[in-house]
Design a protein around this motif. Structure first.
Motif, PDB file in Angstrom:
ATOM      1  N   GLY A 399       0.779  -1.147  -0.066  1.00  0.00           N
ATOM      2  CA  GLY A 399       0.108  -0.239  -0.140  1.00  0.00           C
ATOM      3  C   GLY A 399       0.948   1.263  -0.145  1.00  0.00           C
ATOM      4  O   GLY A 399       2.095   1.280   0.068  1.00  0.00           O
ATOM      5  N   PRO A 400       0.448   2.434  -0.024  1.00  0.00           N
ATOM      6  CA  PRO A 400       0.971   3.682  -0.455  1.00  0.00           C
ATOM      7  C   PRO A 400       1.602   4.287   0.872  1.00  0.00           C
ATOM      8  O   PRO A 400       1.181   5.322   1.516  1.00  0.00           O
ATOM      9  CB  PRO A 400      -0.199   4.632  -0.801  1.00  0.00           C
ATOM     10  N   LEU A 401       2.692   3.498   1.548  1.00  0.00           N
ATOM     11  CA  LEU A 401       3.371   3.915   2.731  1.00  0.00           C
ATOM     12  C   LEU A 401       4.944   3.856   2.406  1.00  0.00           C
ATOM     13  O   LEU A 401       5.289   2.716   1.884  1.00  0.00           O
ATOM     14  CB  LEU A 401       3.061   3.039   3.901  1.00  0.00           C
ATOM     15  N   ALA A 402       5.644   4.992   2.604  1.00  0.00           N
ATOM     16  CA  ALA A 402       7.005   5.026   2.372  1.00  0.00           C
ATOM     17  C   ALA A 402       7.835   5.373   3.709  1.00  0.00           C
ATOM     18  O   ALA A 402       7.784   6.298   4.275  1.00  0.00           O
ATOM     19  CB  ALA A 402       7.223   6.277   1.408  1.00  0.00           C
ATOM     20  N   PRO A 403       8.457   4.182   4.272  1.00  0.00           N
ATOM     21  CA  PRO A 403       9.219   4.357   5.338  1.00  0.00           C
ATOM     22  C   PRO A 403      10.646   4.504   5.300  1.00  0.00           C
ATOM     23  O   PRO A 403      11.247   4.069   4.384  1.00  0.00           O
ATOM     24  CB  PRO A 403       9.201   3.084   6.107  1.00  0.00           C
ATOM     25  N   LEU A 404      11.369   5.566   5.666  1.00  0.00           N
ATOM     26  CA  LEU A 404      12.564   6.176   5.613  1.00  0.00           C
ATOM     27  C   LEU A 404      13.495   5.778   6.498  1.00  0.00           C
ATOM     28  O   LEU A 404      13.344   6.185   7.788  1.00  0.00           O
ATOM     29  CB  LEU A 404      12.608   7.739   5.058  1.00  0.00           C
ATOM     30  N   PHE A 405      14.424   4.811   6.004  1.00  0.00           N
ATOM     31  CA  PHE A 405      15.542   4.511   7.047  1.00  0.00           C
ATOM     32  C   PHE A 405      16.820   5.084   6.940  1.00  0.00           C
ATOM     33  O   PHE A 405      17.150   5.323   5.807  1.00  0.00           O
ATOM     34  CB  PHE A 405      15.902   2.998   6.896  1.00  0.00           C
ATOM     35  N   ARG A 406      17.631   5.563   7.695  1.00  0.00           N
ATOM     36  CA  ARG A 406      18.894   6.426   7.624  1.00  0.00           C
ATOM     37  C   ARG A 406      20.044   5.136   7.975  1.00  0.00           C
ATOM     38  O   ARG A 406      19.743   4.323   8.879  1.00  0.00           O
ATOM     39  CB  ARG A 406      19.013   7.326   8.778  1.00  0.00           C
ATOM     40  N   PHE A 407      20.776   5.403   7.030  1.00  0.00           N
ATOM     41  CA  PHE A 407      22.038   4.455   7.329  1.00  0.00           C
ATOM     42  C   PHE A 407      23.351   4.983   7.120  1.00  0.00           C
ATOM     43  O   PHE A 407      23.335   6.305   6.479  1.00  0.00           O
ATOM     44  CB  PHE A 407      21.936   3.257   6.151  1.00  0.00           C
ATOM     45  N   GLU A 408      24.638   4.672   7.505  1.00  0.00           N
ATOM     46  CA  GLU A 408      25.680   5.254   7.466  1.00  0.00           C
ATOM     47  C   GLU A 408      26.630   4.661   6.222  1.00  0.00           C
ATOM     48  O   GLU A 408      27.115   5.219   5.461  1.00  0.00           O
ATOM     49  CB  GLU A 408      26.602   5.196   8.726  1.00  0.00           C
ATOM     50  N   ASP A 409      26.895   3.340   6.377  1.00  0.00           N
ATOM     51  CA  ASP A 409      27.790   2.645   5.196  1.00  0.00           C
ATOM     52  C   ASP A 409      27.142   1.555   4.404  1.00  0.00           C
ATOM     53  O   ASP A 409      25.938   0.994   4.846  1.00  0.00           O
ATOM     54  CB  ASP A 409      29.304   2.281   5.952  1.00  0.00           C
ATOM     55  N   ALA A 410      27.969   1.299   3.500  1.00  0.00           N
ATOM     56  CA  ALA A 410      27.222   0.429   2.385  1.00  0.00           C
ATOM     57  C   ALA A 410      27.040  -1.114   2.942  1.00  0.00           C
ATOM     58  O   ALA A 410      26.141  -1.735   2.891  1.00  0.00           O
ATOM     59  CB  ALA A 410      28.250   0.145   1.277  1.00  0.00           C
ATOM     60  N   ASP A 411      28.008  -1.571   3.767  1.00  0.00           N
ATOM     61  CA  ASP A 411      27.965  -2.956   4.389  1.00  0.00           C
ATOM     62  C   ASP A 411      26.820  -3.225   5.437  1.00  0.00           C
ATOM     63  O   ASP A 411      26.013  -4.053   5.307  1.00  0.00           O
ATOM     64  CB  ASP A 411      29.377  -3.300   5.142  1.00  0.00           C
ATOM     65  N   ASP A 412      26.554  -2.077   6.079  1.00  0.00           N
ATOM     66  CA  ASP A 412      25.371  -2.036   7.008  1.00  0.00           C
ATOM     67  C   ASP A 412      24.120  -1.986   6.241  1.00  0.00           C
ATOM     68  O   ASP A 412      23.247  -2.838   6.448  1.00  0.00           O
ATOM     69  CB  ASP A 412      25.408  -0.764   7.947  1.00  0.00           C
ATOM     70  N   VAL A 413      23.910  -1.295   5.143  1.00  0.00           N
ATOM     71  CA  VAL A 413      22.728  -1.113   4.400  1.00  0.00           C
ATOM     72  C   VAL A 413      22.523  -2.358   3.709  1.00  0.00           C
ATOM     73  O   VAL A 413      21.336  -3.027   3.444  1.00  0.00           O
ATOM     74  CB  VAL A 413      22.534   0.041   3.527  1.00  0.00           C
ATOM     75  N   ILE A 414      23.410  -3.031   3.058  1.00  0.00           N
ATOM     76  CA  ILE A 414      23.336  -4.299   2.211  1.00  0.00           C
ATOM     77  C   ILE A 414      22.897  -5.442   3.340  1.00  0.00           C
ATOM     78  O   ILE A 414      21.937  -6.042   3.064  1.00  0.00           O
ATOM     79  CB  ILE A 414      24.533  -4.824   1.711  1.00  0.00           C
ATOM     80  N   ALA A 415      23.186  -5.350   4.458  1.00  0.00           N
ATOM     81  CA  ALA A 415      22.866  -6.643   5.566  1.00  0.00           C
ATOM     82  C   ALA A 415      21.540  -6.190   6.059  1.00  0.00           C
ATOM     83  O   ALA A 415      20.594  -7.022   6.218  1.00  0.00           O
ATOM     84  CB  ALA A 415      23.850  -6.369   6.884  1.00  0.00           C
ATOM     85  N   MET A 416      21.187  -5.028   5.988  1.00  0.00           N
ATOM     86  CA  MET A 416      19.851  -4.830   6.462  1.00  0.00           C
ATOM     87  C   MET A 416      18.740  -5.087   5.538  1.00  0.00           C
ATOM     88  O   MET A 416      17.829  -5.639   5.505  1.00  0.00           O
ATOM     89  CB  MET A 416      19.547  -3.042   7.039  1.00  0.00           C
ATOM     90  N   ALA A 417      19.391  -4.574   4.045  1.00  0.00           N
ATOM     91  CA  ALA A 417      18.573  -5.031   2.739  1.00  0.00           C
ATOM     92  C   ALA A 417      18.127  -6.535   2.662  1.00  0.00           C
ATOM     93  O   ALA A 417      17.046  -6.910   2.306  1.00  0.00           O
ATOM     94  CB  ALA A 417      19.005  -4.478   1.626  1.00  0.00           C
ATOM     95  N   ASN A 418      19.093  -7.381   3.129  1.00  0.00           N
ATOM     96  CA  ASN A 418      19.231  -8.669   2.846  1.00  0.00           C
ATOM     97  C   ASN A 418      18.510  -9.565   4.164  1.00  0.00           C
ATOM     98  O   ASN A 418      18.346 -10.840   3.827  1.00  0.00           O
ATOM     99  CB  ASN A 418      20.425  -9.317   2.663  1.00  0.00           C
ATOM    100  N   ASP A 419      17.995  -8.585   5.204  1.00  0.00           N
ATOM    101  CA  ASP A 419      17.317  -9.270   6.156  1.00  0.00           C
ATOM    102  C   ASP A 419      16.254  -9.392   6.292  1.00  0.00           C
ATOM    103  O   ASP A 419      15.292  -8.941   6.613  1.00  0.00           O
ATOM    104  CB  ASP A 419      17.692  -8.413   7.505  1.00  0.00           C
ATOM    105  N   THR A 420      15.747 -10.193   5.163  1.00  0.00           N
ATOM    106  CA  THR A 420      14.214 -10.620   4.935  1.00  0.00           C
ATOM    107  C   THR A 420      14.166 -12.090   4.340  1.00  0.00           C
ATOM    108  O   THR A 420      15.139 -12.547   3.972  1.00  0.00           O
ATOM    109  CB  THR A 420      13.647  -9.813   3.873  1.00  0.00           C
ATOM    110  N   ILE A 421      12.869 -12.769   4.514  1.00  0.00           N
ATOM    111  CA  ILE A 421      12.754 -14.083   4.035  1.00  0.00           C
ATOM    112  C   ILE A 421      12.610 -13.893   2.309  1.00  0.00           C
ATOM    113  O   ILE A 421      12.532 -14.793   1.780  1.00  0.00           O
ATOM    114  CB  ILE A 421      11.695 -14.744   4.571  1.00  0.00           C
TER     115      ILE A 421
END
Ligand SMILES: NC(=O)C1=CN([C@@H]2O[C@H](COP(=O)(O)OP(=O)(O)OC[C@H]3O[C@@H](n4cnc5c(N)ncnc54)[C@H](OP(=O)(O)O)[C@@H]3O)[C@@H](O)[C@H]2O)C=CC1
Ligand SMILES: O=C(O)[C@H](O)CS(=O)(=O)O
Length: 492
Positions: A399-421
């Motif tokens: 649905g039309p909801l855009a949640p914005l996450f703040r991140f510092e470096d690439a390794d952290d955001v890749i880990a967060m992005a991949n943390d899902t089934i």
């Protein structure tokens, strides 16, 4: 809820495209279980009473498809291609009417409905050509008197179960390669959007598709149809698009016969904006990915990660652009950006995600968790301060909801992005070449959009990894899902 009624037939250049019957064995049939209502999600009124087929009638459709398939497979690829090409031409000639039918039953704006008609038709155009190129192989023998052949043959009867969010494209993305390969096809559309499917059948009949080759079984009971598809040995291939939850049910049911399955399931797409991104382009990409079909697609950005250096700029610009999106009834106004949600329950899920985020420290900078619009309309929302413990980090909002996450470096955001089934679609905006390669390689997804928020095309292999699915649709790979490979060993 608007108190308008939808006189859909009066809106069509060709009212015969508005077909409430099921299409089985070349016949338009009523349902043994009566009819079920199809409503306009923008207005709440009933737009059609559609044949409600019994499980026995679905079994008969499978019999008819089975009877027709052997002869259809004997046609040359070029002969099948000619029928598919005519079907494509008829769909495009009726693009606007098909768009109106889709907007009436699904709610998406006319620009998106007519866009989906063209997108759906593109699979028929593409696989009409592939029908001529189903090649086998001759492999050098392992002994002097042996000759090895590899034949590609159609699997037989293919059956599909598809969702309401893309009422034409999810059917044609399956039916086109199946029919091109020489399979026959039984399509079961979602109960919310059967009229787009029956309109496809009207045009398939006009295109000269032989009786029984393409069938549409309309039904209010998806589970009964699913069981028939899984338990009927004449169905050799089940192809499904929908939630991972239902995909699991179908795979378990299909396991008893080790039935060949393709699964296009749920997603939870990360959308990552690095500090070297073109922020204005990233905002436009986020709008395109997040708010297409009002956020009701499996490839929508579900989580938006923005690097600290551009976070505030991105949030402000996104808020400004989203506040300009026009909500409305696509049949009443031309410049609508966001239609209604498909059901009230779909709105409940968006509200639930907003409330969960607020309870965990998220800040709503646009919209609210209140349903203060008409009927199934819901104002788009943006949340800042999103964190991984919030529901939308694991669940698909749809649905039309855009949640914005703040991140510092690439390794952290890749880990967060991949943390899902899930592992269907992912997106990121960056310019540095080594960063682009690193992130594209390390994201665990079947699809990666780089500096774009739109990835849907008939020429590329669409599909997910992990619990987002099995198999690929579209591209020259797509026809393999409907072919069996036969190894012939000749002793000469
Ligand atoms: N990967 C992809 O390409 C796509 C994935 N999806 C995912 O699907 C979800 C949203 O679509 P939604 O339609 O609600 O998904 P559902 O999985 O609930 O429904 C999809 C289809 O499956 C049917 N269905 C539901 N239960 C059963 C069952 N037990 N046996 C057989 N068929 C069944 C539905 O029929 P009915 O509705 O008539 O009951 C519908 O036609 C989201 O998770 C989204 O991500 C959606 C589209 C594309
Ligand atoms: O159902 C969906 O969400 C579609 O698979 C998305 S797309 O193919 O139209 O991008």
């Amino acid at each position: 809820m608007l108190d308008k009624t939808t006189d859909l037939a009066a809106m069509l250049d060709d009212p015969s495209l508005l077909e409430p019957h099921a299409f089985v064995g070349g016949q338009w049939i009523a349902g043994d279980d009566g009819t079920f209502e199809v409503t306009n999600p923008a207005r709440g009124d009933v737009i059609a009473e559609v044949s409600d087929l019994s499980r026995a009638q679905v079994a008969d459709a499978i019999d008819q498809a089975h009877a027709a398939q052997k002869d259809w497979a004997r046609w040359t690829g070029k002969e099948r291609a000619a029928v598919l090409r005519q079907w494509f031409d008829l769909i495009m000639a009726n693009q606007r009417d098909l768009g109106k039918i889709m907007t009436a039953e699904q709610g998406k704006p006319m620009t998106e409905s007519t866009g989906e008609v063209a997108y759906g038709a593109s699979f028929i155009e593409f696989f009409a050509e592939e029908a001529k190129r189903v090649y086998g192989e001759q492999i050098p023998g392992h002994q002097r008197d042996k000759r090895i052949l590899v034949m590609k043959q159609p699997v037989g009867v293919a059956a599909s179960i598809t969702p309401w969010n893309f009422p034409i494209a999810m059917i044609t993305r399956k039916a086109a390669p199946a029919l091109a390969a020489g399979c026959s096809f039984v399509a079961r559309p979602a109960k919310e959007t059967p009229l787009s499917a029956t309109a496809l059948a009207v045009l398939a009949e006009r295109a000269g598709m032989p009786s029984g080759v393409f069938n549409v079984v309309t039904s209010s009971s998806s589970s009964e149809v699913g069981k028939e598809f899984c338990e009927n040995a004449k169905v050799r291939k089940l192809t499904f698009t929908g939630s991972t939850e239902v995909g699991r049910i179908l795979l378990k049911q299909a396991a008893d016969q080790v039935k060949k399955c393709s699964m296009e399931l749920g997603g939870n797409a990360p959308f990552i904006v690095f500090d070297d991104a073109d922020v204005d382009a990233a905002v436009e990409g986020a709008i395109a990915s997040k708010f297409r079909n009002n956020g009701q697609t499996c490839v929508c950005a579900n989580r938006i990660y923005v690097q600290a250096g551009v976070y505030d700029e991105f949030a402000e610009k996104l808020k400004d652009r989203v506040s300009q999106l026009k909500i409305g009834d696509g049949l009443a106004e031309d410049d609508v950006d966001l239609g209604p949600m498909i059901t009230a329950e779909a709105i409940d899920k968006v509200q639930e995600h907003i409330r969960d985020a607020k309870s965990k420290g998220g800040k709503v900078i646009l919209g609210s968790d209140q349903h203060d619009a008409d009927g199934n309309f819901f104002k788009p929302a943006i949340i800042t301060g999103a964190t991984q413990d919030m529901a939308f980090a694991q669940e698909e909002t749809f649905g039309p909801l855009a949640p914005l996450f703040r991140f510092e470096d690439a390794d952290d955001v890749i880990a967060m992005a991949n943390d899902t089934i899930f592992g269907l679609a992912s997106y990121f905006y960056a310019k540095d070449l080594s960063r682009v390669w690193k992130v594209a390689e390390e994201l665990e997804y079947g699809i990666v959009g780089v500096n774009t928020g739109l990835i849907s095309t008939e020429v590329a292999p669409f599909g997910g990894v992990k619990q987002s699915g099995l198999g690929r649709e579209g591209s020259h790979h797509g026809i393999d899902e409907f072919l069996e490979m036969k190894y012939v060993c000749l002793s000469v």
